[in-house]
Design an enzyme around this catalytic site. Structure first.
Site, short mmCIF file in Angstrom:
data_model
loop_
_atom_site.label_atom_id
_atom_site.label_comp_id
_atom_site.label_asym_id
_atom_site.label_seq_id
_atom_site.Cartn_x
_atom_site.Cartn_y
_atom_site.Cartn_z
N ARG A 38 0.99 -1.64 -0.02
CA ARG A 38 0.11 -0.28 0.11
C ARG A 38 0.96 1.32 -0.44
NH1 ARG A 38 -2.19 0.89 4.06
NH2 ARG A 38 -1.55 -0.67 5.60
N TYR A 85 -1.18 -3.54 -6.69
CA TYR A 85 -1.29 -3.81 -5.38
C TYR A 85 -2.43 -4.57 -5.01
CZ TYR A 85 -0.85 -5.08 -0.62
OH TYR A 85 -0.63 -5.46 0.82
N LYS A 113 -9.95 -2.48 1.35
CA LYS A 113 -9.55 -1.40 2.26
C LYS A 113 -10.25 0.39 1.84
CE LYS A 113 -6.67 -3.51 4.71
NZ LYS A 113 -6.62 -3.69 6.11
N HIS A 128 -11.28 -1.95 11.21
CA HIS A 128 -9.70 -2.87 10.84
C HIS A 128 -9.87 -3.81 12.11
CE1 HIS A 128 -5.56 -2.43 10.07
NE2 HIS A 128 -6.20 -3.99 9.27
N SER A 163 -0.46 -3.38 11.86
CA SER A 163 0.27 -4.68 10.83
C SER A 163 1.29 -5.28 12.19
CB SER A 163 1.32 -3.84 9.95
OG SER A 163 -0.19 -2.41 9.31
N CYS A 201 1.21 -7.32 13.89
CA CYS A 201 0.63 -7.35 15.37
C CYS A 201 0.33 -8.82 15.19
CB CYS A 201 0.05 -6.27 16.79
SG CYS A 201 1.10 -5.11 16.56
N ASP A 220 -9.39 -9.23 9.34
CA ASP A 220 -9.06 -8.08 9.28
C ASP A 220 -10.12 -6.95 8.91
OD1 ASP A 220 -7.32 -6.46 8.27
OD2 ASP A 220 -8.11 -6.43 6.22
N ARG A 266 1.66 -11.81 0.32
CA ARG A 266 0.45 -12.27 0.26
C ARG A 266 0.35 -13.81 -1.15
NH1 ARG A 266 -1.83 -8.66 4.06
NH2 ARG A 266 -0.16 -6.36 3.25
#
Ligand code: OXD
Ligand code: MN
Length: 586
Positions: A69, A197, A206, A226, A248, A250, A275, A366
């Site tokens: 991103r 992407y 998103k 989120h 992110s 975590c 997510d 990914r």
């Protein structure tokens, strides 16, 4: 395909601008998916993986400058700059529309324009929302089929309604100097140019489900967050649900697919989402959540049989791998998966062996995997009303300061706790140890409007019901003086979640500290965890001096938002300051 005149006119308008060779309306069928895949295999966009070992799986390598991103190229184009807030890059809507219209002019010449109708949320749910993405990327189109309910079902749901998010996407020339991801929250539009992407190009995720939806949710009285959604079923067969928001890196996907430890016989953990959560109050006064997505777009590196067996099981078939490595015998590979292959091709397309200097897979490589393939997918995954939420859990990666778990005193305090969520960088990552990055509610890159207004919306949501979820904060990443993690994490996090659920039910004790309630001694079940009560005491320690410096950082954050920051948030700040000074230094 549709009688929707508004949609047809918009598609015509876009085609006139972008001048594609062909227009394809997606029906979302398997046959269509297979055809797109085989066309991409034929032109080299996709590589077939070993179909014996990885049935229905394909590999894609994106441009090496287009692997993540791009927050600095992501804009919120609201009429007023103050509505985007200091948490976003703002763009003047008419200026940006003009600029992007110039870029989209003729950009699909010689290409097929795919019209991708999609539904965020179960088709049967009154809370789901329809969007239409127009894209010139077949890669995006097939990914959208995994990640959303895409095709005819979405179009039928839309009917003749004009209420849909308009998303226009082109990979352009994949030129980083002409790459912009623009959102127009007031008109529910997205224009994304120059990137293929995931987060920039799969506009349902998103762009729609968080940035546009967060603004729409504020207008309509619901929430787009989120957050993962996790169900925990007790041996008695009762399932309780929690939502958790972490920045992110975590462990969100890991927690969403948690495997309870051996001592938790009879417990089951169910993944509803990993997510995004859309939440609203039902007639019972409780907040219910749906997962708007239908797939996982997960980070591959670090995903293994040990760290997340359910994620690994989800991606064994019908999945797309992007920017991982590929072995000489046609298998995807990434760091952390297991034994490195003797020979592979890395994410840039270069030969790779274990002796090579760089990583085989890009750190942000990914997998795109259908959620229904997850062995612990919740039976309620497709439920029209979603699932009722008992607790919200915020978290971050903090070497010190934040204890393993604490509970906010009440909703407004919980909003403050979520707003102050932060993660610390490590020396390995940035060269600077302990730099705190604030990521309120883990929404920093995704909140489609001013954070001041967003916190006000959260406060309002809490005031609506006595039965609002209880709010907690966790930190799985506390380190000892040697820099080692103290808490074992992963499946062992179940122990903390059990305390959270007990607190929600009024069944567990707690000790009051200046920052919130922490578990009383013996209240987190440590049997078989390898952690003793002494270590637990350290994990739950709240050091007033560390919190004084934390407080200074919090003040700085709040000040950025001027008059937009609700008074209630400052009240929380002052109350925390008072509680800390009342305990004094050690
Ligand atoms: C994601 C992200 O891809 O948060 O989910 O970046
Ligand atoms: Mn995410």
């Amino acid at each position: 395909m549709t009688t929707n005149q508004t949609l047809k006119s918009w598609v015509d308008e876009v085609a006139t601008l972008t001048k594609p060779e062909k227009i394809h309306w997606c029906d979302g069928s398997q046959a269509e998916y297979d055809k797109l895949i085989s066309e991409m295999v034929a032109d080299g966009t996709m590589q077939e993986l070993d179909q014996q070992k990885w049935p229905g799986c394909y590999y894609h390598r994106s441009a090496s400058n287009d692997v993540a991103r791009v927050e600095h190229l992501t804009f919120i184009c609201s009429e007023k700059e103050e509505d985007a807030g200091p948490n976003n890059n703002w763009g003047n809507p008419s200026e940006w529309k003009q600029k992007l219209t110039g870029l989209f002019d003729g950009c699909m010449a010689g290409r097929t324009m795919y019209v991708v109708p999609y539904c965020m949320g179960p088709l049967s749910s009154p809370y789901s929302k329809v969007g239409i993405e127009i894209t010139d990327s077949p890669y995006v189109t097939v990914n959208m089929r995994v990640m959303t309910r895409m095709g005819e079902g979405a179009l039928n749901k839309l009917g003749d309604s004009t209420d849909f998010v308009r998303g226009l996407h082109s990979i352009g020339q994949l030129d980083p100097d002409n790459r912009y991801i623009c959102h127009f929250p007031e008109t529910r539009e997205i224009m994304s140019f120059g990137s293929g992407y995931g987060g920039n190009a799969l506009l349902g995720k998103k762009c729609h489900a968080l940035r546009i939806a967060s603004a729409q949710a504020r207008d309509e009285g619901w929430m787009a967050e989120h957050m993962l959604i996790l169900g925990l079923e007790s041996p008695q067969g009762e399932t309780k649900y929690v939502c958790a928001a972490f920045p992110s890196a975590c462990g969100k996907t890991n927690l969403a697919m948690l495997e309870p430890p051996a001592e938790y016989k009879g417990w089951k953990a169910w993944c509803v989402g990993d997510d995004i959560a859309w939440l609203r109050y039902a007639d019972d006064g409780r907040l219910w959540a749906i997962n708007p997505e239908s797939g996982f777009f997960g980070v591959a590196p670090g995903t293994s049989e040990k760290s997340n067996p359910s994620a690994l099981a989800s991606l064994r078939k019908n999945s797309i791998f992007t920017n991982t490595a590929i072995t000489d015998d046609g298998q995807p590979w990434w760091e952390g998966l297991g034994e490195p292959p003797a020979k592979a091709t890395d994410w840039k397309g270069n030969p790779w062996t274990p002796a090579s200097e760089g990583k085989a897979a890009h750190p942000n490589s990914r997998f795109t995997a259908p959620a229904e393939q997850c062995p612990v997918i919740s039976p309620e995954f497709d439920a029209a009303d979603g699932v009722p939420i008992d607790a919200f859990i915020f978290g971050g990666r903090r070497a010190r300061v934040a204890p393993l778990v604490f509970q906010a005193f009440d909703w407004n305090h919980g909003v403050y706790v979520g707003a102050m969520a932060a993660s610390e960088t490590t020396a390995a990552a940035t060269g600077a140890v302990g730099v705190v990055r604030r990521d309120p509610m883990a929404m920093k890159p995704f909140c489609g409007y001013n954070y001041g207004d967003y916190f006000a919306h959260w406060l309002k949501m809490g005031a609506k019901s006595e039965k609002a979820p209880k709010i907690f904060h966790v930190n799985w990443f506390r380190q000892d003086d040697n820099g080692d993690f103290v808490w074992p994490g992963f499946g062992q996090n179940m122990r903390v979640l059990e305390w959270v659920l007990k607190r929600c039910a009024g069944d567990a004790e707690a000790v009051q500290t200046p920052i919130g309630f922490v578990p009383a001694e013996g209240d987190v079940n440590l049997d078989g965890s390898g952690v003793d009560e002494g270590t637990m005491k350290d994990l739950l320690d709240v050091d007033p001096e560390e919190w004084q410096s934390e407080l200074a950082g919090q003040k700085e954050f709040l000040e950025q938002f001027g008059d937009k920051m609700p008074k209630e948030m400052w009240d929380q700040y002052h109350a925390l300051a008072e509680r800390l000074s009342a305990v004094g230094a050690r």
